[in-house]
Design a protein around this motif. Structure first.
Motif, mmCIF file in Angstrom:
data_model
loop_
_atom_site.group_PDB
_atom_site.id
_atom_site.type_symbol
_atom_site.label_atom_id
_atom_site.label_comp_id
_atom_site.label_asym_id
_atom_site.label_seq_id
_atom_site.Cartn_x
_atom_site.Cartn_y
_atom_site.Cartn_z
ATOM 1 N N ARG A 85 10.115 23.026 -21.703
ATOM 2 C CA ARG A 85 9.946 23.307 -23.129
ATOM 3 C C ARG A 85 8.859 24.372 -23.233
ATOM 4 N NH1 ARG A 85 7.911 18.516 -25.235
ATOM 5 N NH2 ARG A 85 9.960 17.668 -24.890
ATOM 6 N N GLN A 86 9.202 25.561 -23.755
ATOM 7 C CA GLN A 86 8.216 26.636 -23.877
ATOM 8 C C GLN A 86 7.491 26.539 -25.210
ATOM 9 O OE1 GLN A 86 9.271 30.582 -22.810
ATOM 10 N NE2 GLN A 86 10.175 29.953 -20.884
ATOM 11 N N ILE A 87 6.176 26.783 -25.154
ATOM 12 C CA ILE A 87 5.315 26.681 -26.320
ATOM 13 C C ILE A 87 4.514 27.976 -26.420
ATOM 14 C CG2 ILE A 87 3.399 25.393 -27.359
ATOM 15 C CD1 ILE A 87 4.383 23.025 -25.448
ATOM 16 N N GLY A 88 4.473 28.553 -27.597
ATOM 17 C CA GLY A 88 3.677 29.759 -27.799
ATOM 18 C C GLY A 88 4.524 31.009 -27.870
ATOM 19 N N GLU A 89 3.899 32.050 -28.325
ATOM 20 C CA GLU A 89 4.572 33.337 -28.524
ATOM 21 C C GLU A 89 4.413 34.223 -27.293
ATOM 22 O OE1 GLU A 89 6.356 33.867 -31.291
ATOM 23 O OE2 GLU A 89 5.774 31.843 -31.897
ATOM 24 N N GLN A 90 5.286 35.216 -27.186
ATOM 25 C CA GLN A 90 5.194 36.183 -26.100
ATOM 26 C C GLN A 90 3.886 36.970 -26.197
ATOM 27 O OE1 GLN A 90 6.336 36.403 -23.247
ATOM 28 N NE2 GLN A 90 8.092 37.746 -23.149
ATOM 29 N N GLY A 91 3.459 37.296 -27.414
ATOM 30 C CA GLY A 91 2.191 37.982 -27.624
ATOM 31 C C GLY A 91 2.283 39.479 -27.399
ATOM 32 N N GLU A 92 1.170 40.133 -27.639
ATOM 33 C CA GLU A 92 1.058 41.576 -27.431
ATOM 34 C C GLU A 92 0.865 41.860 -25.945
ATOM 35 O OE1 GLU A 92 1.407 43.799 -29.965
ATOM 36 O OE2 GLU A 92 1.803 42.066 -31.235
ATOM 37 N N GLU A 93 1.009 43.129 -25.576
ATOM 38 C CA GLU A 93 0.802 43.513 -24.180
ATOM 39 C C GLU A 93 -0.634 43.219 -23.767
ATOM 40 O OE1 GLU A 93 1.795 43.862 -20.845
ATOM 41 O OE2 GLU A 93 3.436 44.734 -21.993
ATOM 42 N N GLY A 94 -0.836 42.924 -22.511
ATOM 43 C CA GLY A 94 -2.150 42.581 -21.965
ATOM 44 C C GLY A 94 -1.973 41.508 -20.910
ATOM 45 N N ARG A 95 -3.077 41.029 -20.370
ATOM 46 C CA ARG A 95 -3.012 39.996 -19.336
ATOM 47 C C ARG A 95 -2.470 38.702 -19.932
ATOM 48 N NH1 ARG A 95 -8.298 39.669 -15.950
ATOM 49 N NH2 ARG A 95 -6.883 38.526 -14.596
#
Length: 123
Positions: A9-19
């Motif tokens: 089950r995946q939780i959280g967003e992909q987010g912006e580029e970065g580490r």
């Protein structure tokens, strides 16, 4: 009868580029702890050859509760890891359903800060 769970089950967003990082929470079914340890060994063997996977840690919180923390230089590195051998292990739903009490919870994380080396081991 219990209904089978999915492996992940995946939780959280992909987010912006970065580490980027993953924190994965894993709970073994009673009596299946050794099989979960073997799964962790199998995943570690997969990440050894992944250029986009950096620090990788398997941890144990209690007899049945484990975790993985793994870091990546960017979204592409994290995605390559998902598509690689470690991801294949989590996509093996029959294995996951047999050894895990519930779906592994994969938290997508942004790395804000880090200390990447043990200071006494730097050369």
């Amino acid at each position: 009868m219990e209904s089978p769970h999915v492996g992940v089950r995946q939780i959280g967003e992909q987010g912006e580029e970065g580490r980027k990082a993953f924190y994965i929470h894993i709970e073994a079914r009673p009596g299946r702890e050794e099989e979960v340890l073997q799964m962790l060994r199998d995943i570690r063997a997969c990440v050894e050859d992944e250029p986009g996977t950096g620090p990788w840690f398997a941890v144990r919180y209690s007899e049945r509760v484990f975790g993985i923390f793994e870091a990546f230089p960017d979204i592409a590195g994290r995605q390559a890891h998902v598509e690689g051998g470690g991801g294949d292990i989590f996509r093996d739903r029959a294995r996951m359903n047999a050894i895990l009490a519930d779906a592994a919870r994969v938290h997508r994380l942004d790395v804000l800060m880090s200390k990447d080396a043990f200071s006494h081991l730097q050369v």
